[in-house]
Design an enzyme around this catalytic site. Structure first.
Site, PDB file in Angstrom:
ATOM      1  N   CYS A 176      -6.389  -5.982 102.881  1.00 31.21           N
ATOM      2  CA  CYS A 176      -5.340  -6.846 102.336  1.00 31.21           C
ATOM      3  C   CYS A 176      -5.019  -6.475 100.889  1.00 31.21           C
ATOM      4  O   CYS A 176      -4.386  -7.247 100.173  1.00 31.21           O
ATOM      5  CB  CYS A 176      -5.750  -8.320 102.428  1.00 31.21           C
ATOM      6  SG  CYS A 176      -7.211  -8.735 101.449  1.00 31.21           S
ATOM      7  N   ASP A 231     -20.839 -14.242 106.209  1.00 39.95           N
ATOM      8  CA  ASP A 231     -20.157 -14.306 104.917  1.00 39.95           C
ATOM      9  C   ASP A 231     -21.194 -14.504 103.833  1.00 39.95           C
ATOM     10  O   ASP A 231     -22.191 -15.207 104.043  1.00 39.95           O
ATOM     11  CB  ASP A 231     -19.131 -15.452 104.888  1.00 39.95           C
ATOM     12  CG  ASP A 231     -18.050 -15.233 103.836  1.00 39.95           C
ATOM     13  OD1 ASP A 231     -16.906 -14.940 104.215  1.00 39.95           O
ATOM     14  OD2 ASP A 231     -18.362 -15.340 102.638  1.00 39.95           O
ATOM     15  N   SER A 232     -20.959 -13.881 102.677  1.00 36.33           N
ATOM     16  CA  SER A 232     -21.916 -14.033 101.567  1.00 36.33           C
ATOM     17  C   SER A 232     -21.875 -15.432 100.973  1.00 36.33           C
ATOM     18  O   SER A 232     -22.818 -15.860 100.305  1.00 36.33           O
ATOM     19  CB  SER A 232     -21.627 -13.001 100.472  1.00 36.33           C
ATOM     20  OG  SER A 232     -20.317 -13.176  99.969  1.00 36.33           O
ATOM     21  N   ARG A 259      -5.525 -12.716 115.118  1.00 33.38           N
ATOM     22  CA  ARG A 259      -6.572 -13.512 115.762  1.00 33.38           C
ATOM     23  C   ARG A 259      -6.253 -13.710 117.246  1.00 33.38           C
ATOM     24  O   ARG A 259      -7.141 -13.651 118.100  1.00 33.38           O
ATOM     25  CB  ARG A 259      -6.698 -14.873 115.062  1.00 33.38           C
ATOM     26  CG  ARG A 259      -7.364 -14.819 113.707  1.00 33.38           C
ATOM     27  CD  ARG A 259      -7.663 -16.199 113.168  1.00 33.38           C
ATOM     28  NE  ARG A 259      -6.512 -16.846 112.562  1.00 33.38           N
ATOM     29  CZ  ARG A 259      -6.245 -16.866 111.258  1.00 33.38           C
ATOM     30  NH1 ARG A 259      -7.043 -16.227 110.418  1.00 33.38           N
ATOM     31  NH2 ARG A 259      -5.200 -17.505 110.782  1.00 33.38           N
ATOM     32  N   ALA A 278     -22.415  -8.561 103.502  1.00 36.40           N
ATOM     33  CA  ALA A 278     -21.909  -7.850 104.675  1.00 36.40           C
ATOM     34  C   ALA A 278     -22.568  -6.486 104.856  1.00 36.40           C
ATOM     35  O   ALA A 278     -23.002  -6.127 105.960  1.00 36.40           O
ATOM     36  CB  ALA A 278     -20.392  -7.692 104.567  1.00 36.40           C
ATOM     37  N   ASP A 309     -12.791  -7.890 107.988  1.00 33.00           N
ATOM     38  CA  ASP A 309     -11.642  -8.442 107.253  1.00 33.00           C
ATOM     39  C   ASP A 309     -12.096  -8.820 105.838  1.00 33.00           C
ATOM     40  O   ASP A 309     -12.178 -10.003 105.499  1.00 33.00           O
ATOM     41  CB  ASP A 309     -11.089  -9.663 107.995  1.00 33.00           C
ATOM     42  CG  ASP A 309      -9.820 -10.208 107.350  1.00 33.00           C
ATOM     43  OD1 ASP A 309      -9.142  -9.438 106.638  1.00 33.00           O
ATOM     44  OD2 ASP A 309      -9.509 -11.395 107.550  1.00 33.00           O
TER      45      ASP A 309
END
Length: 399
Positions: free
Chosen positions: A343, A255-256, A217, A285, A303
């Site tokens: 991730c 964001d959903s 970030r 998204a 991300d």
């Protein structure tokens, strides 16, 4: 210390080599004999076929049958946990993680801190503890006592235990998320690099915040000045907050989850008040990217949550990463910058890079790698356990 034969694990011949290289996992296929009456979560001592002591750890049902806590024959008690937690805390202090502008950090990172199955994140004077094994759940009182000993009352006021969603579901343990220490008049606001974040450890994902993206970030902040930024899968808006502080012209957070978008908006207000440069969207998204105008963004952040939770999902996950990155590459401005991450522990950095390469090739655009990113120092990788390297990121310059 003499070993009780009822808590012994005997390996098959020639299956001890990985333990002699200090890899902390014993797989079920390596075991020749299990002591009578061993239950999931018990402390067991592991021996080679020839009777040589190899390690002591937690037993569990599954492909990973033992997670080694120590390669010396010692008692796993409060003193043991205090020693390991103290060592981890000293390392964080040595590298300067705790200072006037930062009180968010990961204190214990499983195998990386030689405590497999345990995660502890610090938010100011609140520790959020997650057990990922039955053994760690059974030892939680020892861990709580050790935390208090190591950190003291000046640095620790609350311990929140959040293991309801992380323990093996087949174990049948009903683990309630609850305070094991404190819990009255708790301040949920914590500091990261001088920015304030409202941490929802009660209902949020993971322990309430993605601490592992802290340094990434900060890197994005350096690129944000004067740019139109799109932060996909924004969750609590970490990248958005940094982009705004870095001087972004506009930031769109997507964001959903409506809850995530609400958290993002809250963190924007916490740092900037009413911020006209920021707009949030509760949308899927892929649909948002498909519908967005080409050349609308100078900088895009991808991300996503883990696309592959296990090895059987790798193929579909790689296709997902390729589709997502292609959508971004098709929409980003000329000479734009793309921050893209995975991730998924099941996917290695070569596989992820190949998925992004495939997307770039299909897009037909010239793409250069500016940075190759990973997890920060408070998410250490045990050199004997390379599987601990889970966060992979690329910063791309797109011509």
């Amino acid at each position: 210390m003499g070993a009780n034969k009822t808590n012994q694990i005997i390996l098959r011949p020639r299956k001890e080599e990985s333990l002699k290289r200090f890899h902390p996992w014993v797989f079920s296929g390596a075991i020749a004999k299990t002591g009578q009456g061993i239950q999931e979560g018990d402390i067991v001592r592991v021996f080679s076929a020839s009777g040589e002591f190899l390690g002591v750890g937690h037993y569990q049902v599954g492909s990973i049958s033992v997670r080694i806590l120590s390669f010396t024959d010692e008692t796993i008690n409060e003193d043991f946990y205090a020693c390991r937690i103290s060592s981890a805390y000293r390392m964080r202090m040595k590298i300067g993680l705790l200072h006037a502008g930062n009180n968010i950090f990961r204190l214990i990172h499983g195998e990386g801190d030689h405590l497999p199955g345990l995660i502890i994140d610090m938010y100011g004077k609140t520790a959020v503890v997650q057990a990922h094994s039955v053994g760690m759940d059974g030892d939680k009182e020892k861990i709580v006592d050790a935390l208090q000993r190591v950190l003291g009352k000046d640095n620790l006021e609350n311990i929140f235990y959040k293991s309801e969603g992380t323990l093996p579901f087949k174990a049948g343990i009903e683990a309630d998320n609850d305070y094991l220490l404190g819990g009255q008049n708790v301040d949920p606001v914590a500091l990261e690099n001088g920015l304030r974040f409202n941490i929802d450890w009660l209902r949020g994902q993971k322990t309430g915040f993605f601490i592992d993206q802290r340094e990434n970030r900060r890197l994005l902040e350096k690129y944000a000045a004067g740019k139109d930024v799109l932060n996909m899968f924004c969750y609590t808006g970490g990248f958005s907050v940094y982009a705004l502080r870095g001087g972004a012209r506009s930031v769109h957070s997507v964001d959903s989850s409506a809850k995530a978008v609400s958290l993002t908006d809250e963190n924007i207000r916490l740092n900037f008040g009413e911020e006209p440069r920021h707009t949030s969207f509760s949308e899927d998204a892929f649909k948002f990217l498909k519908a967005s105008t080409a050349n609308a963004y100078d900088l895009i952040v991808l991300d996503p949550p883990a696309f592959a939770k296990h090895r059987g999902a790798i193929s579909n996950a790689l296709q997902g990463y390729k589709r997502l990155n292609l959508a971004a590459l098709e929409k980003i401005k000329q000479e734009g910058i793309l921050f893209t991450f995975s991730c998924s522990q099941a996917i290695n950095k070569e596989q992820f890079r190949l998925a992004v390469f495939s997307a770039a090739a299909i897009s037909g655009r010239k793409v250069s790698i500016l940075h190759q990113l990973t997890q920060p120092a408070d998410h250490p990788i045990n050199i004997y356990h390379p599987e601990g390297e889970y966060l992979k990121g690329l910063v791309l310059f797109v011509e």
